[in-house]
Design a protein around this motif. Structure first.
Motif, short mmCIF file in Angstrom:
data_model
loop_
_atom_site.label_atom_id
_atom_site.label_comp_id
_atom_site.label_asym_id
_atom_site.label_seq_id
_atom_site.Cartn_x
_atom_site.Cartn_y
_atom_site.Cartn_z
N PHE A 1 0.83 -1.21 0.00
CA PHE A 1 0.00 0.00 0.00
C PHE A 1 0.87 1.26 0.00
CE2 PHE A 1 -3.95 -2.12 2.06
CZ PHE A 1 -4.28 -2.67 0.82
N ARG A 2 1.94 1.23 0.80
CA ARG A 2 2.84 2.39 0.86
C ARG A 2 3.53 2.59 -0.49
NH1 ARG A 2 5.84 1.41 6.73
NH2 ARG A 2 4.06 2.04 8.03
N ALA A 3 3.94 1.46 -1.12
CA ALA A 3 4.61 1.57 -2.42
C ALA A 3 3.67 2.10 -3.48
CB ALA A 3 5.16 0.20 -2.82
N LEU A 4 2.42 1.65 -3.45
CA LEU A 4 1.44 2.13 -4.43
C LEU A 4 1.14 3.62 -4.21
CD1 LEU A 4 -0.99 -0.92 -4.50
CD2 LEU A 4 0.52 -0.16 -6.35
N ALA A 5 1.06 4.02 -2.93
CA ALA A 5 0.84 5.45 -2.63
C ALA A 5 2.02 6.28 -3.11
CB ALA A 5 0.62 5.63 -1.13
N ALA A 6 3.24 5.75 -2.91
CA ALA A 6 4.42 6.48 -3.37
C ALA A 6 4.44 6.57 -4.90
CB ALA A 6 5.68 5.78 -2.87
#
Length: 520
Positions: free
Chosen positions: A474-479
């Motif tokens: 999720f963090r990678a997709l948000a980034a």
């Protein structure tokens, strides 16, 4: 006596109203041409002085020329040294009013012509459109000026027979100073040196005062314009205050020189005028007014660098460098306000890009808080601009859109959004691509070699294979979304940044292409 005083005040009022209408009409007609002339013909001191004099004679308002000059200084398009030349020239150009009054208002009987001019101008203002309205306003104002002069002449002719001013004969320094003070007060009360000079010219032509007395009054009136400059500079931005300082030094210094040379100077100008233009005291006074301002220009032009240093010392600029263009005095002129706002947005974007470039390179740059705070200040500045003319709607829309994108860029670079992007291992190749592309920004397009869809698919595949936790995914997709938004926002801003006019350093690497970025 009351009727005489009322006639004089009425004549002054009509003259002032005519000046306001004519100035407003001419300023509107000049429009961008005024700005264009200032930017083209102020390359050195002498051309700056000539430009200031010519423009002021054209629009009959030293305030209009000075305001445009302040705008160009605020926007960084005109050096302050050359701006001083324009201000000196504006003081010379404003003496043209005396020649107009003398040659037309006093020498010719144009009362019968003035009324039709007012009628035609008023009809054009009421029934015309855009430039016809502006021309009608200027024409009606021109006619009112001479109606006011006619009324003034009538009142002054009667006043001269009722008031004995022989006690103000200029034989002594005290009497001369008294007349200078009276002239200064006249300008302050009327809020127009042109009206004060016109009143003095009509008094002289009617025999109410002598040439020497009129000359002392004109010196005071010339100095009196500085009071208006001081009032206008209170609470204003540094460019306006510095311009006021230059205005005060030039007018007071020139007035002091003319005062010390008063008897000899008046006699010399009177003899030359009588020789070449005929025996006419009003013409001699107009020539005297122009001559001592020219003398002041000759003395002060070589001192322009020292005047600039003095003005900068008296009115230092403590504002953020990025906010220096947002001068509230420019909000009355939409074209200048848009220039200032546009340049501010450009410099804020360049500062934000420099921060992003440093962060992607692994450095620990200081966040450009000034760039973030100046953007809402720019929005407030634009909110104080009056209704924009139809021909400038495109420029207005462009500035608003760029300001919006700059706000988006500032939000994307704020904590913790950027830190999530910098800390994501999955996006290391794309961060390297963006860092490389920013070395050529804004001249070249921002194109990332790895498509966004492929990056997202890779993140999801690693999550499915348990090589990446769902939380980290999720963090990678948000980034990744942040990275995409950065590229989209920078691409929208790229074509609008004026690289040559920004004063914040940019990477100026040579590039070939200028196509839009390929962003999915």
């Amino acid at each position: 006596m009351l009727t005489t005083v009322a006639t004089v005040f009425g004549g002054i009022g009509l003259f002032l109203l005519g000046m306001v209408l004519m100035t407003d009409g001419l300023k509107a007609l000049a429009g961008d041409a005024l700005r264009g002339w200032l930017s083209r013909f102020t390359g050195n001191r002498l051309s700056a002085v000539a430009t200031g004099a010519g423009l002021t004679a054209l629009v009959q308002s030293s305030s209009a020329t000075t305001l445009a000059t302040i705008g160009f200084v605020s926007a960084g398009l005109l050096s302050f040294n050359n701006a001083i030349g324009v201000v000196i020239g504006a003081n010379i150009g404003t003496t043209s009013t005396g020649w107009i009054v003398t040659l037309l208002g006093l020498k010719l009987s144009i009362g019968s012509v003035a009324l039709p001019l007012i009628g035609v101008g008023a009809l054009a203002r009421l029934l015309g459109r855009q430039r016809i309205v502006q021309a009608g306003t200027a024409l009606a104002g021109f006619g009112l000026i001479f109606v006011g002069i006619d009324v003034l002449q009538e009142g002054m002719a009667d006043l001269s027979s009722r008031i004995d001013i022989s006690r103000y004969a200029v034989a002594g320094w005290g009497a001369r100073l008294t007349l200078v003070a009276v002239g200064l007060i006249m300008t302050v009360v009327m809020q127009s040196s042109s009206a004060a000079v016109a009143t003095t010219l009509t008094a002289l032509s009617s025999g109410a005062i002598s040439l020497d007395q009129a000359a002392a009054l004109v010196i005071g009136q010339n100095v009196g314009t500085t009071v208006t400059a001081v009032i206008a500079a209170i609470g204003a931005q540094p460019p306006a205050r510095r311009t006021a300082v230059v205005h005060i030094v030039f007018n007071v210094g020139t007035g002091a020189i003319a005062f010390l040379l008063l008897p000899l100077f008046t006699q010399l100008v009177d003899r030359l005028t009588e020789t070449y233009l005929g025996d006419n005291p009003a013409l001699s006074l107009a020539a005297f007014h122009t001559a001592f301002n020219l003398l002041g220009a000759v003395i002060f032009i070589p001192l322009i660098p020292r005047l600039a240093r003095l003005a900068e010392w008296v009115a230092p600029d403590h504002r953020s460098p990025l906010a220096r263009h947002l001068d509230d005095t420019l909000t009355t002129v939409p074209a200048l306000a848009l220039d200032a706002a546009s340049r501010t947005v450009d410099e804020a974007v360049v500062a934000l890009v420099a921060y992003l470039r440093g962060a992607l390179a692994g450095a620990v740059p200081v966040f450009p808080q000034d760039a973030c705070s100046v953007l809402p200040a720019t929005a407030q500045f634009l909110g104080r601009v009056p209704a924009v003319e139809p021909q400038r709607l495109g420029a207005w829309t462009g500035v608003i859109q760029r300001l919006e994108q700059a706000e988006v860029l500032a939000d994307l670079l704020a904590e913790p959004t950027l830190q999530e992007l910098l800390a994501c291992p999955s996006l290391a190749p794309q961060r390297a691509d963006l860092a490389d592309a920013l070395t050529h920004y804004p001249q070249a397009a921002l194109a990332l070699r790895v498509p966004a869809a492929a990056v997202r698919a890779g993140i999801l595949d690693r999550t499915a294979g348990r090589h990446l936790s769902v939380t980290d995914a999720f963090r990678a997709l948000a980034a990744q979304r942040t990275l995409e938004q950065l590229v989209v926002t920078l691409t929208k801003l790229r074509g609008d940044i004026d690289v040559e006019s920004t004063t914040v350093p940019l990477a100026r690497a040579a590039t070939g292409g200028s196509t839009d970025a390929e962003v999915e």
